[in-house]
Design an enzyme around this catalytic site. Structure first.
Site, PDB file in Angstrom:
ATOM      1  CD  GLN A   1      42.139   9.689 -35.501  1.00  0.00           C
ATOM      2  OE1 GLN A   1      42.753  10.522 -34.853  1.00  0.00           O
ATOM      3  NE2 GLN A   1      42.700   8.602 -36.026  1.00  0.00           N
TER       4      GLN A   1
ATOM      5  CG  HIS B   1      48.290  12.644 -39.040  1.00  0.00           C
ATOM      6  ND1 HIS B   1      48.579  11.793 -40.078  1.00  0.00           N
ATOM      7  CD2 HIS B   1      47.282  12.064 -38.344  1.00  0.00           C
ATOM      8  CE1 HIS B   1      47.761  10.741 -40.013  1.00  0.00           C
ATOM      9  NE2 HIS B   1      46.966  10.883 -38.966  1.00  0.00           N
ATOM     10  CD  GLU B   2      46.283  13.058 -34.766  1.00  0.00           C
ATOM     11  OE1 GLU B   2      45.030  12.954 -34.779  1.00  0.00           O
ATOM     12  OE2 GLU B   2      47.035  12.121 -35.078  1.00  0.00           O
TER      13      GLU B   2
ATOM     14  N   GLY C   1      49.057  10.468 -31.866  1.00  0.00           N
ATOM     15  CA  GLY C   1      48.057  11.508 -31.964  1.00  0.00           C
ATOM     16  C   GLY C   1      46.679  10.914 -32.127  1.00  0.00           C
TER      17      GLY C   1
ATOM     18  CG  HIS D   1      42.300  13.068 -38.116  1.00  0.00           C
ATOM     19  ND1 HIS D   1      41.627  12.159 -38.898  1.00  0.00           N
ATOM     20  CD2 HIS D   1      43.483  12.486 -37.792  1.00  0.00           C
ATOM     21  CE1 HIS D   1      42.365  11.076 -39.058  1.00  0.00           C
ATOM     22  NE2 HIS D   1      43.501  11.250 -38.397  1.00  0.00           N
TER      23      HIS D   1
ATOM     24  CB  CYS E   1      45.979   7.248 -39.885  1.00  0.00           C
ATOM     25  SG  CYS E   1      44.529   8.055 -39.166  1.00  0.00           S
ATOM     26  CG  LEU E   2      46.018   5.564 -33.812  1.00  0.00           C
ATOM     27  CD1 LEU E   2      45.643   6.226 -32.486  1.00  0.00           C
ATOM     28  CD2 LEU E   2      46.775   4.266 -33.572  1.00  0.00           C
TER      29      LEU E   2
END
Length: 180
Positions: free
Chosen positions: A50, A134-135, A45, A138, A92-93
């Site tokens: 991000q 999760h996304e 994701g 963000h 997480c990225l």
């Protein structure tokens, strides 16, 4: 174009995001760039904040055969959360090198617009629900760390400082807010 992913500590990761319209300049290029960035990072994701864009758009990409999902979510709103929960490791990225157990509802009902701006309402369960939540966090200016106890966050402080200073080097391009 593959864009650098912003690391933990970047202020935009905590900002509210703006809704998009069909007329948002560069929207299709943004979607293309986000897919290329996500695929390059081998993530599941990615949300626009991000990559430095305070916009209400995120991608979910679950390659699992049973729950396959590859979807753009624009102007999403979670309408309902399920009443059963599970705890799974999440990473997480924007926070490379760190994954921790996070408890989330097992299912959600979400309303969103797809890449063609068609409004959809759908139910997601299991890993797909987890990725989307999760996304979604963000685009709401939250991180999965916010779902941890204050003690857990305190114990992670040193690792998080290393991430924000670029001490963890993932295989994908990143932009770090703090350098020293």
């Amino acid at each position: 174009m593959i864009r650098p992913i912003l690391a933990y500590g970047a202020p935009i990761l905590r900002q509210q995001t703006r809704e998009l319209s069909r007329e948002t300049p560069g929207l299709q290029q943004l979607i293309t760039d986000m897919w290329q960035t996500l695929d390059n990072a081998a993530g599941v994701g990615l949300a626009a904040p991000q990559i430095g864009q305070p916009l209400r758009i995120f991608l979910a990409d679950n390659r699992d055969e049973a729950e396959h999902l590859r979807q753009v979510f624009i102007n999403a709103s979670i309408l309902e959360y399920g009443n059963t929960f599970s705890t799974e490791e999440e990473g997480c990225l924007s926070i490379p090198g760190l994954s921790v157990p996070v408890t989330r509802p097992d299912s959600i009902i979400i309303r969103y617009q797809d890449a063609d701006f068609q409004t959809r309402t759908a139910t997601f369960e299991g890993m797909n629900a987890r990725i989307i939540q999760h996304e979604y966090d963000h685009v709401e200016g939250r991180l999965y760390l916010d779902r941890l106890s204050s003690l857990s966050r305190t114990l992670l402080r040193h690792k998080l400082q290393k991430v924000s200073r670029g001490k963890f080097r993932p295989s994908y391009p990143m932009q770090f807010p703090l350098r020293n």
